[in-house]
Design a protein around this motif. Structure first.
Motif, PDB file in Angstrom:
ATOM      1  N   ASP A 161      10.415  25.917  66.136  1.00  7.83           N
ATOM      2  CA  ASP A 161      10.140  24.482  66.200  1.00  7.83           C
ATOM      3  C   ASP A 161       8.756  24.123  65.683  1.00  7.83           C
ATOM      4  N   ASP A 162       8.074  25.075  65.049  1.00  2.65           N
ATOM      5  CA  ASP A 162       6.724  24.847  64.547  1.00  2.65           C
ATOM      6  C   ASP A 162       6.769  24.747  63.021  1.00  2.65           C
ATOM      7  N   PRO A 163       6.529  23.547  62.448  1.00  2.00           N
ATOM      8  CA  PRO A 163       6.694  23.359  61.003  1.00  2.00           C
ATOM      9  C   PRO A 163       5.433  23.551  60.172  1.00  2.00           C
ATOM     10  N   SER A 164       4.324  23.897  60.789  1.00  2.00           N
ATOM     11  CA  SER A 164       3.048  23.883  60.076  1.00  2.00           C
ATOM     12  C   SER A 164       2.831  25.130  59.217  1.00  2.00           C
ATOM     13  N   SER A 165       2.171  24.916  58.059  1.00  2.00           N
ATOM     14  CA  SER A 165       1.783  26.025  57.187  1.00  2.00           C
ATOM     15  C   SER A 165       0.325  26.422  57.386  1.00  2.00           C
ATOM     16  N   ASP A 166      -0.330  25.832  58.370  1.00  2.00           N
ATOM     17  CA  ASP A 166      -1.755  26.079  58.608  1.00  2.00           C
ATOM     18  C   ASP A 166      -1.962  27.472  59.201  1.00  2.00           C
ATOM     19  N   LYS A 167      -2.456  28.397  58.372  1.00  2.00           N
ATOM     20  CA  LYS A 167      -2.643  29.773  58.823  1.00  2.00           C
ATOM     21  C   LYS A 167      -3.843  29.921  59.761  1.00  2.00           C
ATOM     22  N   LEU A 171      10.437  26.688  42.734  1.00  2.00           N
ATOM     23  CA  LEU A 171      11.082  27.426  43.817  1.00  2.00           C
ATOM     24  C   LEU A 171      10.195  28.553  44.336  1.00  2.00           C
ATOM     25  N   ARG A 172       9.442  29.193  43.458  1.00  2.00           N
ATOM     26  CA  ARG A 172       8.574  30.295  43.871  1.00  2.00           C
ATOM     27  C   ARG A 172       7.509  29.833  44.862  1.00  2.00           C
ATOM     28  N   LYS A 173       7.219  28.548  44.875  1.00  2.00           N
ATOM     29  CA  LYS A 173       6.221  28.011  45.789  1.00  2.00           C
ATOM     30  C   LYS A 173       6.719  27.993  47.236  1.00  2.00           C
ATOM     31  N   PHE A 174       8.016  28.260  47.435  1.00  2.00           N
ATOM     32  CA  PHE A 174       8.556  28.344  48.792  1.00  2.00           C
ATOM     33  C   PHE A 174       8.111  29.626  49.496  1.00  2.00           C
ATOM     34  N   VAL A 175       7.638  30.610  48.731  1.00  2.00           N
ATOM     35  CA  VAL A 175       7.189  31.866  49.333  1.00  2.00           C
ATOM     36  C   VAL A 175       5.765  31.674  49.839  1.00  2.00           C
ATOM     37  N   GLY A 176       5.608  31.611  51.143  1.00  2.00           N
ATOM     38  CA  GLY A 176       4.269  31.445  51.716  1.00  2.00           C
ATOM     39  C   GLY A 176       4.202  30.388  52.801  1.00  2.00           C
ATOM     40  N   PRO A 177       4.364  29.118  52.431  1.00  2.00           N
ATOM     41  CA  PRO A 177       4.245  28.058  53.440  1.00  2.00           C
ATOM     42  C   PRO A 177       5.490  27.941  54.306  1.00  2.00           C
ATOM     43  N   SER A 178       5.432  27.048  55.289  1.00  2.00           N
ATOM     44  CA  SER A 178       6.593  26.825  56.148  1.00  2.00           C
ATOM     45  C   SER A 178       7.684  26.112  55.370  1.00  2.00           C
ATOM     46  N   LEU A 179       8.922  26.270  55.812  1.00  2.00           N
ATOM     47  CA  LEU A 179      10.049  25.631  55.137  1.00  2.00           C
ATOM     48  C   LEU A 179       9.957  24.112  55.187  1.00  2.00           C
ATOM     49  N   THR A 216       1.817  35.566  60.001  1.00  2.00           N
ATOM     50  CA  THR A 216       2.790  35.026  59.058  1.00  2.00           C
ATOM     51  C   THR A 216       3.315  33.670  59.495  1.00  2.00           C
ATOM     52  N   SER A 217       3.655  32.842  58.507  1.00  2.00           N
ATOM     53  CA  SER A 217       4.275  31.545  58.795  1.00  2.00           C
ATOM     54  C   SER A 217       5.777  31.676  59.001  1.00  2.00           C
ATOM     55  N   LYS A 218       6.322  32.863  58.757  1.00  2.00           N
ATOM     56  CA  LYS A 218       7.740  33.093  59.038  1.00  2.00           C
ATOM     57  C   LYS A 218       7.942  33.065  60.548  1.00  2.00           C
ATOM     58  N   PRO A 219       9.033  32.483  61.043  1.00  2.00           N
ATOM     59  CA  PRO A 219       9.255  32.450  62.488  1.00  2.00           C
ATOM     60  C   PRO A 219       9.150  33.837  63.120  1.00  2.00           C
ATOM     61  N   TYR A 220       8.595  33.869  64.303  1.00  2.00           N
ATOM     62  CA  TYR A 220       8.318  35.126  65.010  1.00  2.00           C
ATOM     63  C   TYR A 220       9.547  36.031  65.079  1.00  2.00           C
ATOM     64  N   GLU A 221      10.693  35.470  65.449  1.00  2.00           N
ATOM     65  CA  GLU A 221      11.896  36.282  65.621  1.00  2.00           C
ATOM     66  C   GLU A 221      12.269  36.986  64.320  1.00  2.00           C
ATOM     67  N   PHE A 222      12.228  36.263  63.207  1.00  2.00           N
ATOM     68  CA  PHE A 222      12.563  36.860  61.917  1.00  2.00           C
ATOM     69  C   PHE A 222      11.545  37.936  61.537  1.00  2.00           C
ATOM     70  N   VAL A 255       1.814  40.410  66.699  1.00  2.00           N
ATOM     71  CA  VAL A 255       2.404  39.555  65.661  1.00  2.00           C
ATOM     72  C   VAL A 255       2.074  38.114  66.000  1.00  2.00           C
ATOM     73  N   SER A 256       1.301  37.475  65.129  1.00  2.00           N
ATOM     74  CA  SER A 256       0.958  36.064  65.302  1.00  2.00           C
ATOM     75  C   SER A 256       1.818  35.262  64.338  1.00  2.00           C
ATOM     76  N   ALA A 257       2.821  34.584  64.886  1.00  2.00           N
ATOM     77  CA  ALA A 257       3.781  33.852  64.067  1.00  2.00           C
ATOM     78  C   ALA A 257       4.289  32.648  64.862  1.00  2.00           C
ATOM     79  N   PRO A 258       4.742  31.606  64.181  1.00  2.00           N
ATOM     80  CA  PRO A 258       5.198  30.408  64.883  1.00  2.00           C
ATOM     81  C   PRO A 258       6.603  30.558  65.431  1.00  2.00           C
TER      82      PRO A 258
END
Length: 229
Positions: free
Chosen positions: A146-152, A51-59, A117-123, A140-143
């Motif tokens: 509708d953007d699912p990528s974890s590519d920073k 579960l800790r691996k959810f911190v960082g990449p896209s959902l 950040t890979s967190k959505p821009y609004e959040f 702020v550079s964020a997706p």
């Protein structure tokens, strides 16, 4: 403490920060939201280490790679997560000790701060504003949602283009290999933070130039021996 893995003599003028695990300790609410989404879908809940691996990449990437979901199921899980998270739960985080002072000092010394950040821009923007940190960032550079990528790397590249900053005068700061991978791909230096959710071995193996134990250590990298706070 700063651990130098690869030394750079270039004067840094732009610092790009990850959010989760670098500025905010948000693991508790992220894991809680993931568990909620999995319960909604009646899906098995991984152990704490996974579960800790959810911190960082896209959902989307996390639900597919960690839980083995197909695209449609991962989208349903992501939607369930966001419905739970987007209320005031997204503010159920704490700032890491020293991060606000570090951001402030960088600003005072005319260093440009950018959130990547890979967190959505609004959040991401809502969180920065809630904790009165938005004023420290020029961009702020964020997706989008509708953007699912974890590519920073694409987010770092977007930040560099916005700031018109030379790569050799920029550094990416983050707590997982996704941050370091993106920096390496874009040709900018990187600092891995050891207080977040990635491990020393993960960050070093990804190619981090520096490892830092606390936010203030970043000032030593940017300003040399001139530690001002």
């Amino acid at each position: 403490m700063v651990e130098i893995l690869r030394n750079h003599d270039n004067k840094i003028q732009c610092v790009m920060f990850d959010l989760d695990g670098t500025i905010t300790d948000s693991g508790k609410i992220i894991l809680e939201s993931v568990r909620h989404a999995l319960l909604v879908l009646d899906y098995p809940i991984p152990d704490e280490t996974q579960l800790r691996k959810f911190v960082g990449p896209s959902l989307m990437d996390s639900f597919m790679n960690i839980c083995g979901m197909d695209v449609d199921t991962a989208q349903k899980a992501t939607d369930a997560y966001r419905r739970y998270y987007e209320t005031d739960r997204l503010f159920d985080v704490v700032l890491y000790d020293g991060i606000e002072d570090t951001l402030s000092e960088l600003n005072k010394r005319k260093i440009e701060n950018i959130l990547v950040t890979s967190k959505p821009y609004e959040f991401a923007v809502r969180i920065l504003k809630k904790f009165d940190l938005y004023k420290f960032f020029s961009y702020v550079s964020a997706p989008g949602f509708d953007d699912p990528s974890s590519d920073k790397s694409r987010l770092i590249d977007k930040a560099l283009k916005h700031s018109n900053m030379e790569k050799n005068k920029s550094i990416m700061v983050g707590d997982t290999h996704f941050d370091i991978d993106g920096a390496v791909s874009c040709g900018v230096s990187s600092a891995g933070v050891l207080y977040g959710y990635g491990s020393r071995s993960e960050l070093a193996s990804a190619g981090a130039d520096y490892l830092i134990s606390e936010p203030e250590d970043l000032l030593q990298i940017v300003f040399g021996g001139q530690i001002l706070i």
